[in-house]
Design a protein around this motif. Structure first.
Motif, PDB file in Angstrom:
ATOM      1  N   SER A 179     -51.399  -1.619  42.643  1.00 43.68           N
ATOM      2  CA  SER A 179     -51.582  -1.550  41.185  1.00 43.68           C
ATOM      3  C   SER A 179     -52.275  -2.804  40.672  1.00 43.68           C
ATOM      4  N   ARG A 180     -53.304  -3.253  41.381  1.00 44.37           N
ATOM      5  CA  ARG A 180     -53.978  -4.492  40.992  1.00 44.37           C
ATOM      6  C   ARG A 180     -55.079  -4.265  39.979  1.00 44.37           C
ATOM      7  N   GLY A 181     -55.309  -3.035  39.538  1.00 40.47           N
ATOM      8  CA  GLY A 181     -56.421  -2.745  38.644  1.00 40.47           C
ATOM      9  C   GLY A 181     -56.221  -3.311  37.258  1.00 40.47           C
ATOM     10  N   PRO A 182     -57.283  -3.361  36.433  1.00 42.31           N
ATOM     11  CA  PRO A 182     -57.182  -3.890  35.070  1.00 42.31           C
ATOM     12  C   PRO A 182     -56.378  -2.963  34.180  1.00 42.31           C
ATOM     13  N   LEU A 183     -55.699  -3.549  33.201  1.00 40.80           N
ATOM     14  CA  LEU A 183     -54.963  -2.754  32.226  1.00 40.80           C
ATOM     15  C   LEU A 183     -55.924  -2.088  31.260  1.00 40.80           C
ATOM     16  N   ALA A 184     -55.518  -0.940  30.752  1.00 42.69           N
ATOM     17  CA  ALA A 184     -56.311  -0.285  29.714  1.00 42.69           C
ATOM     18  C   ALA A 184     -56.331  -1.149  28.461  1.00 42.69           C
TER      19      ALA A 184
END
Length: 518
Positions: A451-456
């Protein structure tokens, strides 16, 4: 010859199911392609890898050794730590089938403690996969708080056997550990909110004063692998990017007393290499991968020798000697950058790669062979230097290999003649790993989370965005003030709904169609 997949996979020649296949593809495309443009996550796909060193093994990553490290433990200098990695380029979010060791393999750590090019000790790891619920596609069915959590659906355990050999034949076998749990892949924060706890539970003190760990970790190798694009594009305009940043590997780490692996205090030099044996259909094991010194099978051995090297043993390395004494890499550098290649034969490379440095890590009466050689009597450095022996730090590469050693720069400088008077400062401009290493066993950094992706945009960590599906919810990093992103998201949702509607229509049409006799 007709291509294998040229025929319609749905039917024996009728047109009804072919039409369904086309409609299904259209339905999925309508809903998926527009949504695919909303966001892109790193890391990007790599086209070349220092971990994919031979043609055959590159197609079977579970059995592919990526790197090997051996060093005197910095916090326990009476022990040696061996770190061996498998499965290159693990995408952190690569579910639902995350990364496991193979059940039909023997993962071996070999020790040669007298320099005769034969293993005297082998630590053999064998793994077993356990599935709690085979009626779900999920790796974990809920939040995982410990390795025994019933929500961790896919687990692995392993055994360690210590084989003692003489003249290449096993004379004894000792069970060192039994049914030790493996640290799982880091699925993400929602699934594994305290991954460090899971990792700690996978560190196990075994028999004979050994400590072991197996599980996922951040790939400790740091390098700009675009070197394979004719040495950084032919003009050094593409250097300085750690191509392995953000990827994980499966790690085996073993810490053992020095007295267990070395011949004696008077002969403290050991040679180390790792291999993978895969079980075939007849039940026999065949060696399919081998690794000692870094980069040897990548850039020293030519294509014709790579698969043979992976299946061979150090005792037979004389067949590869010419690859070391007459290496291709210096000639390639000379042709592109006009840096004159050192004179051949390269006996200096024989010492580094096949014998060890005399007076440091070369055992007496050594038989030249490709092993990672470590003098276990050299104390760890308080302040390790990334260039190791080249910079006066005798506790580093090529005396073993520490996680922080910059083997790309060291190898380039040695291959270009650093040890024979051709001083140079060649390197790839990547001088350290993207993550810091741990101070204690197993030393490797924790894996990058799925879950290392950017936050919305418009949300914060821990926020439940299900109540914010309005104009405030935009892909992170996009511009604000306009309605373009909202329109894009709405268009994607509408396309998805249209795709589902089209899919339903297709299924209904197909059902009516197959009721007909024609």
């Amino acid at each position: 010859m007709t291509p294998l997949f040229s025929r319609d996979p749905f039917s024996r020649g009728g047109t009804g199911r072919t039409g369904l296949a086309s409609l299904l593809c259209a339905a999925l495309a309508a809903g998926g392609l527009a949504a695919a443009g909303v966001a892109t996550l790193a890391p990007s796909t790599a086209s070349a890898s220092s971990h994919r060193e031979a043609p055959l093994i590159s197609g079977t990553p579970q059995y592919d050794n990526t790197d090997l490290y051996a060093f005197v433990s910095p916090d326990k200098p009476d022990t040696t730590t061996i770190v061996a990695n498998w499965i290159p380029f693990e995408e952190p979010a690569g579910g639902p089938n995350f990364y496991t060791f193979a059940d039909d393999a023997q993962y071996d750590l070999h020790i040669d403690n007298n320099g005769d090019a034969r293993d005297d000790l082998v630590f053999r790891y064998t793994f077993t996969t356990h599935t709690k619920n085979k009626n779900t596609f999920l790796y974990n069915t809920g939040q995982v708080t410990n390795l025994a959590d019933p929500d961790l659906n896919i687990t692995q355990t392993y055994d360690i056997d210590l084989l003692r050999l003489k003249n290449g034949h096993a004379v004894s076998r000792t069970k060192v550990a039994d049914d030790v749990p493996v640290a799982p892949s880091d699925v993400g924060n929602a699934s594994m909110p305290d991954y460090g706890k899971l990792r700690d539970q996978a560190i196990y003190k075994a028999a004979g004063g050994t400590t072991t760990f197996a599980g996922q970790a951040d790939d400790p190798f740091f390098a700009d692998l675009r070197v394979f694009d004719l040495l950084y594009g032919g003009n050094l305009s593409e250097v300085g990017r750690d191509t392995l940043k953000g990827y994980n590997v499966n790690t085996i780490a073993l810490q053992v007393p020095n007295d267990l692996i070395r011949e004696s205090a008077g002969q403290p030099i050991v040679g180390v290499w790792s291999t993978t044996q895969r079980r075939n259909a007849q039940g026999y094991y065949t060696q399919v991968s081998r690794l000692g010194n870094p980069l040897v099978n990548e850039v020293v051995n030519p294509q014709k020798d790579k698969d043979r090297f992976n299946a061979s043993q150090p005792a037979y390395d004389a067949q590869f000697l010419k690859n070391v004494t007459h290496p291709e890499l210096p000639k390639l550098i000379e042709s592109i950058y006009k840096i004159k290649a050192p004179s051949e034969p390269r006996n200096d490379l024989v010492d580094v790669f096949l014998k060890g440095v005399k007076g440091l890590n070369q055992p007496p009466n050594v038989r030249p062979s490709e092993e990672l050689r470590l003098n276990t009597s050299v104390k760890p450095s308080m302040h390790p230097k990334r260039l190791g022996v080249l910079d006066g730090d005798n506790a580093g590469f090529p005396n073993g290999r520490r996680l922080t050693d910059d083997v790309i720069d060291e190898a380039l400088q040695v291959v270009e003649g650093e040890l024979v008077g051709s001083k140079n400062d060649l390197g790839d401009a990547v001088n350290k790993n993207d993550k810091g290493f741990e101070k204690y066993f197993p030393y490797v950094a924790e894996p990058t989370s799925g879950s290392r992706g950017p936050l919305a945009k418009g949300t914060t960590a821990g926020t439940d965005v299900r109540s914010q599906l309005g104009d405030a919810l935009q892909p992170a990093g996009t511009s604000s003030g306009g309605s373009g992103n909202t329109v894009l998201i709405a268009a994607s949702a509408a396309s998805g709904a249209a795709g589902i509607l089209l899919l339903g229509t297709a299924v209904g049409w197909w059902r009516r169609r197959i009721r007909r006799p024609y």
